[in-house]
Design an enzyme around this catalytic site. Structure first.
Site, PDB file in Angstrom:
ATOM      1  N   ASP A  37      13.076   9.789  -5.826  1.00 30.52           N
ATOM      2  CA  ASP A  37      14.030  10.861  -5.414  1.00 30.52           C
ATOM      3  C   ASP A  37      14.267  10.758  -3.685  1.00 30.52           C
ATOM      4  O   ASP A  37      15.004  11.247  -3.144  1.00 30.52           O
ATOM      5  CB  ASP A  37      12.973  12.227  -5.583  1.00 30.52           C
ATOM      6  CG  ASP A  37      11.496  12.272  -4.943  1.00 30.52           C
ATOM      7  OD1 ASP A  37      10.858  11.155  -5.194  1.00 30.52           O
ATOM      8  OD2 ASP A  37      11.158  12.917  -4.148  1.00 30.52           O
ATOM      9  N   HIS A  88      -5.377   7.889  -0.367  1.00 30.19           N
ATOM     10  CA  HIS A  88      -4.768   8.287  -1.783  1.00 30.19           C
ATOM     11  C   HIS A  88      -4.683   9.934  -1.709  1.00 30.19           C
ATOM     12  O   HIS A  88      -5.426  10.570  -1.698  1.00 30.19           O
ATOM     13  CB  HIS A  88      -5.453   7.764  -2.908  1.00 30.19           C
ATOM     14  CG  HIS A  88      -5.822   6.500  -2.759  1.00 30.19           C
ATOM     15  ND1 HIS A  88      -6.393   5.628  -3.998  1.00 30.19           N
ATOM     16  CD2 HIS A  88      -5.321   5.570  -2.004  1.00 30.19           C
ATOM     17  CE1 HIS A  88      -6.412   4.437  -3.526  1.00 30.19           C
ATOM     18  NE2 HIS A  88      -5.903   4.048  -2.649  1.00 30.19           N
ATOM     19  N   THR A  89      -3.444  10.271  -2.005  1.00 26.91           N
ATOM     20  CA  THR A  89      -3.058  11.471  -1.900  1.00 26.91           C
ATOM     21  C   THR A  89      -2.572  11.977  -3.497  1.00 26.91           C
ATOM     22  O   THR A  89      -2.085  11.521  -4.280  1.00 26.91           O
ATOM     23  CB  THR A  89      -1.340  11.938  -1.214  1.00 26.91           C
ATOM     24  OG1 THR A  89      -1.659  10.981  -0.211  1.00 26.91           O
ATOM     25  CG2 THR A  89      -1.302  13.402  -0.769  1.00 26.91           C
ATOM     26  N   GLY A  93       1.047  -1.195  -0.067  1.00 26.18           N
ATOM     27  CA  GLY A  93       0.034   0.011   0.090  1.00 26.18           C
ATOM     28  C   GLY A  93       0.994   1.157   0.101  1.00 26.18           C
ATOM     29  O   GLY A  93       2.145   1.285   0.204  1.00 26.18           O
ATOM     30  N   ASP A  94       0.232   2.385  -0.292  1.00 25.37           N
ATOM     31  CA  ASP A  94       0.859   3.795  -0.198  1.00 25.37           C
ATOM     32  C   ASP A  94       1.926   3.758  -1.318  1.00 25.37           C
ATOM     33  O   ASP A  94       2.904   4.498  -0.979  1.00 25.37           O
ATOM     34  CB  ASP A  94       1.278   4.026   1.277  1.00 25.37           C
ATOM     35  CG  ASP A  94       0.059   3.876   2.283  1.00 25.37           C
ATOM     36  OD1 ASP A  94      -0.977   4.231   1.869  1.00 25.37           O
ATOM     37  OD2 ASP A  94       0.376   3.298   3.469  1.00 25.37           O
ATOM     38  N   GLU A  95       2.030   3.061  -2.284  1.00 20.61           N
ATOM     39  CA  GLU A  95       2.949   3.236  -3.403  1.00 20.61           C
ATOM     40  C   GLU A  95       2.805   4.657  -4.099  1.00 20.61           C
ATOM     41  O   GLU A  95       3.853   4.770  -4.886  1.00 20.61           O
ATOM     42  CB  GLU A  95       2.745   1.833  -4.352  1.00 20.61           C
ATOM     43  CG  GLU A  95       3.012   0.591  -3.631  1.00 20.61           C
ATOM     44  CD  GLU A  95       1.453  -0.136  -3.094  1.00 20.61           C
ATOM     45  OE1 GLU A  95       0.658   0.714  -3.220  1.00 20.61           O
ATOM     46  OE2 GLU A  95       1.636  -1.073  -2.741  1.00 20.61           O
ATOM     47  N   GLY A 146      -2.597   8.237  10.299  1.00 18.63           N
ATOM     48  CA  GLY A 146      -1.352   8.954  10.744  1.00 18.63           C
ATOM     49  C   GLY A 146      -0.456   8.378  11.488  1.00 18.63           C
ATOM     50  O   GLY A 146       0.556   8.846  12.122  1.00 18.63           O
ATOM     51  N   GLY A 177       8.512   8.503 -10.691  1.00 22.98           N
ATOM     52  CA  GLY A 177       8.177   9.481  -9.801  1.00 22.98           C
ATOM     53  C   GLY A 177       9.405  10.094  -9.160  1.00 22.98           C
ATOM     54  O   GLY A 177      10.150   9.314  -8.468  1.00 22.98           O
ATOM     55  N   THR A 192      -6.157  -6.832   4.433  1.00 22.13           N
ATOM     56  CA  THR A 192      -7.287  -6.313   4.584  1.00 22.13           C
ATOM     57  C   THR A 192      -8.475  -7.455   3.999  1.00 22.13           C
ATOM     58  O   THR A 192      -7.853  -8.577   4.060  1.00 22.13           O
ATOM     59  CB  THR A 192      -7.314  -5.032   3.777  1.00 22.13           C
ATOM     60  OG1 THR A 192      -8.661  -4.259   4.059  1.00 22.13           O
ATOM     61  CG2 THR A 192      -7.010  -5.362   2.207  1.00 22.13           C
ATOM     62  N   LYS A 197       3.071   6.002  11.525  1.00 21.97           N
ATOM     63  CA  LYS A 197       4.365   5.906  10.871  1.00 21.97           C
ATOM     64  C   LYS A 197       4.579   4.740  10.079  1.00 21.97           C
ATOM     65  O   LYS A 197       4.148   3.688  10.559  1.00 21.97           O
ATOM     66  CB  LYS A 197       5.682   6.172  11.862  1.00 21.97           C
ATOM     67  CG  LYS A 197       6.115   7.281  12.314  1.00 21.97           C
ATOM     68  CD  LYS A 197       7.507   7.320  13.183  1.00 21.97           C
ATOM     69  CE  LYS A 197       8.043   8.624  13.595  1.00 21.97           C
ATOM     70  NZ  LYS A 197       9.136   8.519  14.165  1.00 21.97           N
TER      71      LYS A 197
HETATM   72  P1  GDP Z   1      -1.538   5.592  -2.370  1.00 17.78           P
HETATM   73  O1  GDP Z   1      -2.270   5.188  -0.967  1.00 17.78           O
HETATM   74  O2  GDP Z   1      -0.859   4.269  -3.164  1.00 17.78           O
HETATM   75  O3  GDP Z   1      -2.237   6.377  -3.216  1.00 17.78           O
HETATM   76  O4  GDP Z   1      -0.235   6.392  -1.788  1.00 17.78           O
HETATM   77  P2  GDP Z   1      -0.293   7.591  -0.717  1.00 17.78           P
HETATM   78  O5  GDP Z   1      -0.851   8.794  -1.047  1.00 17.78           O
HETATM   79  O6  GDP Z   1      -0.862   6.875   0.554  1.00 17.78           O
HETATM   80  O7  GDP Z   1       0.958   7.782  -0.380  1.00 17.78           O
HETATM   81  C1  GDP Z   1       2.037   8.238  -1.278  1.00 17.78           C
HETATM   82  C2  GDP Z   1       2.685   9.443  -0.696  1.00 17.78           C
HETATM   83  O8  GDP Z   1       3.740   9.402  -1.652  1.00 17.78           O
HETATM   84  C3  GDP Z   1       1.804  10.807  -1.124  1.00 17.78           C
HETATM   85  O9  GDP Z   1       2.371  11.701  -0.093  1.00 17.78           O
HETATM   86  C4  GDP Z   1       2.142  11.247  -2.342  1.00 17.78           C
HETATM   87  O10 GDP Z   1       2.274  12.460  -2.510  1.00 17.78           O
HETATM   88  C5  GDP Z   1       3.785  11.048  -2.501  1.00 17.78           C
HETATM   89  N1  GDP Z   1       4.348  10.638  -3.393  1.00 17.78           N
HETATM   90  C6  GDP Z   1       3.853   9.943  -4.670  1.00 17.78           C
HETATM   91  N2  GDP Z   1       4.982   9.891  -5.537  1.00 17.78           N
HETATM   92  C7  GDP Z   1       5.912  10.387  -5.118  1.00 17.78           C
HETATM   93  C8  GDP Z   1       7.197  10.800  -5.759  1.00 17.78           C
HETATM   94  O11 GDP Z   1       7.506  10.241  -6.761  1.00 17.78           O
HETATM   95  N3  GDP Z   1       7.954  11.224  -5.089  1.00 17.78           N
HETATM   96  C9  GDP Z   1       7.843  12.067  -3.806  1.00 17.78           C
HETATM   97  N4  GDP Z   1       8.785  12.616  -3.125  1.00 17.78           N
HETATM   98  N5  GDP Z   1       6.527  11.893  -3.347  1.00 17.78           N
HETATM   99  C10 GDP Z   1       5.579  10.892  -3.818  1.00 17.78           C
HETATM  100  P1  IMO Z   2      -3.978   2.537   0.530  1.00 15.39           P
HETATM  101  O1  IMO Z   2      -4.904   2.319  -0.813  1.00 15.39           O
HETATM  102  C1  IMO Z   2      -1.529   1.010   3.629  1.00 15.39           C
HETATM  103  C2  IMO Z   2      -3.513  -2.052   6.153  1.00 15.39           C
HETATM  104  C3  IMO Z   2      -3.859  -1.619   7.604  1.00 15.39           C
HETATM  105  C4  IMO Z   2      -3.705  -2.945   8.359  1.00 15.39           C
HETATM  106  C5  IMO Z   2      -4.364  -3.742   7.427  1.00 15.39           C
HETATM  107  C6  IMO Z   2      -5.875  -4.374   7.651  1.00 15.39           C
HETATM  108  O2  IMO Z   2      -3.632   3.738   0.850  1.00 15.39           O
HETATM  109  O3  IMO Z   2      -2.545   1.939  -0.381  1.00 15.39           O
HETATM  110  P2  IMO Z   2      -8.031  -2.781   7.506  1.00 15.39           P
HETATM  111  O4  IMO Z   2      -8.601  -1.490   7.984  1.00 15.39           O
HETATM  112  O5  IMO Z   2      -8.104  -2.940   6.037  1.00 15.39           O
HETATM  113  O6  IMO Z   2      -8.883  -3.875   8.055  1.00 15.39           O
HETATM  114  O7  IMO Z   2      -6.605  -2.868   7.967  1.00 15.39           O
HETATM  115  O8  IMO Z   2      -4.137  -3.433   5.754  1.00 15.39           O
HETATM  116  N1  IMO Z   2      -4.151  -1.251   5.236  1.00 15.39           N
HETATM  117  C7  IMO Z   2      -3.441  -0.503   4.573  1.00 15.39           C
HETATM  118  N2  IMO Z   2      -2.131  -0.018   4.583  1.00 15.39           N
HETATM  119  N3  IMO Z   2      -2.174   1.449   2.456  1.00 15.39           N
HETATM  120  C8  IMO Z   2      -3.589   1.099   2.725  1.00 15.39           C
HETATM  121  O9  IMO Z   2      -4.382   1.505   1.598  1.00 15.39           O
HETATM  122  C9  IMO Z   2      -4.248   0.274   3.370  1.00 15.39           C
HETATM  123  N4  IMO Z   2      -5.419  -0.433   3.546  1.00 15.39           N
HETATM  124  C10 IMO Z   2      -5.140  -1.198   4.720  1.00 15.39           C
HETATM  125  O10 IMO Z   2      -2.936  -0.755   7.810  1.00 15.39           O
HETATM  126  O11 IMO Z   2      -2.461  -3.292   8.542  1.00 15.39           O
HETATM  127 MG    MG Z   3      -2.248   5.403   0.856  1.00 14.69          MG
END
Ligand code: GDP
Ligand code: IMO
Ligand code: MG
Length: 451
Positions: A359, A63-64, A34-36, A328, A439, A265, A330
């Site tokens: 980066d 998603h940001t 997640g959070d890629e 929120g 990115g 999840t 870490k």
């Molecule tokens: P998602 O859940 O996959 O949509 O990702 P998140 O939004 O939870 O987390 C990705 C974070 O990395 C966000 O704060 C983005 O603004 C940031 N981000 C995405 N791509 C890049 C990149 O190439 N460089 C930097 N520095 N930040 C990035």
């Molecule tokens: P995005 O779309 C990172 C993780 C939670 C927990 C586990 C189960 O932003 O990439 P849940 O509430 O789904 O039952 O939690 O899955 N988790 C994520 N971690 N990014 C996510 O989504 C996540 N969605 C669920 O932290 O470990």
């Molecule tokens: Mg995310």
């Protein structure tokens, strides 16, 4: 596009309809934990999209998207809704917490112009299940019980995801079609479900009448958005040419079937979830883009073979601002893991990758990449299902030289230092999948397109 359901799309009548496979959907999926950076990739692709869909998960996702220095965060709404020309679709596989949906929209409306007219541009499948407040409360109680009974919890987002998908599988859940139909019938079934929860969790306090009143208050606003999702998708796929995007939530290693169970999840976040979560055939799946962070992060509990509980992990956490958008918390950080990515590719069949956050690694003198897992000194060819086994694997690393250069202003592949280019090429070679985007920063412009 037609929002009313009057379209030229023929209803399938056996012969003929199969000769025209129709439009294809482009899928964006998380390839790690997640959070890629899925939101950012979707935002880029949504610039010329007609429809952006969510097919699974709920507001556990975060998603940001950064546009003109304004940072929007999306949880339930497809990120592509930020493009005023886009119709956003929430499919049947998604679970919807209505107060959460409106809060999210209102919060983002205040931030900038991107969400103007969102209510008219959002379609919700009538088969999507509803997350109730008591599902969220039960999520919290389940976590507390896990802590007390097993000494550790799952680290969920407490958004009610596990409980609502449990209600769905148990066939006692309620869907959008129920809410917008006969409210008396809905109320009866709501009470039965709430009482089931009360008997399972005696400490759970449920304000049945209060929640029903609040839900009733949403009906008039939500009714125009609720449609037969299968027919909506059918029309979209078989009407005039359209660019349709699917925004995956969560990620491959969090998938209920293929993730690091039980630390996952409760939905299918891999490619199969696209068909079941939208109601569409596999032949309409086109490009499948895997979003890969240049290193690895994980929120919450569970095995993480390449985790760096040291200054490298801290550097990635701080430089990458690796803090969960939803909770929120870490994020735990470590080196890129190619074993895990190969596994995600086996399941999803990525046609290309977006490699984000390169980066963040600018200051590293050398970079390690996990290339194989060993058990008892023997390389294993698969990704272990069992958590205890996964916790014990020894990671074999390749060490690559860092680039020690600020790459945030690079806009073409040639702008990148050779060592950064080599890092990308190494990943492509090892996975056998081309990298289409790199990115180098948060903004829309900070995305290098390779082809
Ligand atoms: P998602 O859940 O996959 O949509 O990702 P998140 O939004 O939870 O987390 C990705 C974070 O990395 C966000 O704060 C983005 O603004 C940031 N981000 C995405 N791509 C890049 C990149 O190439 N460089 C930097 N520095 N930040 C990035
Ligand atoms: P995005 O779309 C990172 C993780 C939670 C927990 C586990 C189960 O932003 O990439 P849940 O509430 O789904 O039952 O939690 O899955 N988790 C994520 N971690 N990014 C996510 O989504 C996540 N969605 C669920 O932290 O470990
Ligand atoms: Mg995310």
């Amino acid at each position: 596009m037609s929002e009313t359901g009057s379209s030229s799309a023929p209803i399938p009548n056996g012969e003929g309809s199969s000769r025209h496979p129709g439009n294809k959907v482009t899928v964006v999926l998380g390839a790690q934990w997640g959070d890629e950076g899925k939101g950012k990739v979707v935002d880029l692709l949504a610039q010329d999209a007609d429809i952006v869909c969510r097919c699974q998960g709920g507001n556990n996702a975060g998603h940001t998207v950064v546009v003109d220095s304004v940072e929007y965060d999306f949880h339930l709404l497809p990120s592509g809704i930020i493009n005023p020309k886009v119709t956003a679709f929430i499919g049947n596989g998604v679970v919807i917490h209505l107060p959460g949906l409106f809060e999210e929209a209102e919060k983002n409306v205040k931030k900038g112009k991107g969400l103007e007219g969102w209510e008219k541009r959002l379609i919700i499948s009538d088969r999507a299940h509803i997350v109730f407040d008591f599902h969220q409360a039960a999520d919290g109680i389940q976590e507390q019980q896990r802590e007390e009974q097993a000494g550790k919890n799952l680290g969920t987002t407490k958004k009610g995801i596990g409980p609502v998908y449990s209600s769905k599988a148990a066939r006692s859940g309620l869907r959008m079609c129920d809410l917008v139909s006969d409210f008396n019938e809905f109320s009866e079934r709501f009470k039965v479900l709430a009482n089931q929860y009360k008997s399972i969790y005696p400490t759970l306090k449920i304000d049945i009448e209060g929640e029903l009143k609040r839900l009733k208050g949403y009906i008039e606003r939500i009714k125009p958005m609720v449609r037969d999702g299968v027919y909506f998708m059918y029309e979209a796929l078989h009407g005039p040419p359209k660019k349709i995007l699917v925004e995956g939530a969560n990620a491959a290693l969090l998938d209920i079937d293929f993730g690091t169970y039980p630390f996952v999840t409760s939905s299918n976040c891999t490619v199969g979830g696209v068909c079941t979560g939208l109601g569409m055939p596999p032949q309409n799946v086109g490009e499948v883009y895997g979003v890969v962070k240049a290193y690895t992060t994980r929120v919450g509990i569970g095995a993480f073979p390449t985790e760096q509980g040291n200054e490298i992990g801290e550097l990635l956490q701080t430089r990458g601002k690796e803090v969960g958008v939803t909770t929120g918390r870490k994020r735990r950080c470590g080196w890129l893991d190619l074993v895990l990515l190969r596994y995600a590719h086996m399941i999803n069949g990525f046609t290309a990758l977006a490699l984000t956050k390169m980066d963040i690694m600018d200051v590293l003198p050398e970079i390690k990449v996990g290339v194989a897992y060993k058990i008892n000194d023997k390389i294993i060819p698969h990704f272990p299902a069992n958590q205890e086994v996964l916790n014990k694997v020894e990671v074999q690393y390749e060490t690559l030289p860092g680039w020690n250069t600020d790459i945030s202003n690079a806009r073409t592949f040639d702008d990148l230092p050779v060592n950064a280019q080599n890092y990308v090429r190494f990943i492509e070679m090892e996975l056998g999948v081309p990298v289409k985007w790199i990115g180098v920063g948060k903004s829309r412009e900070s995305m290098i397109q390779l082809f």
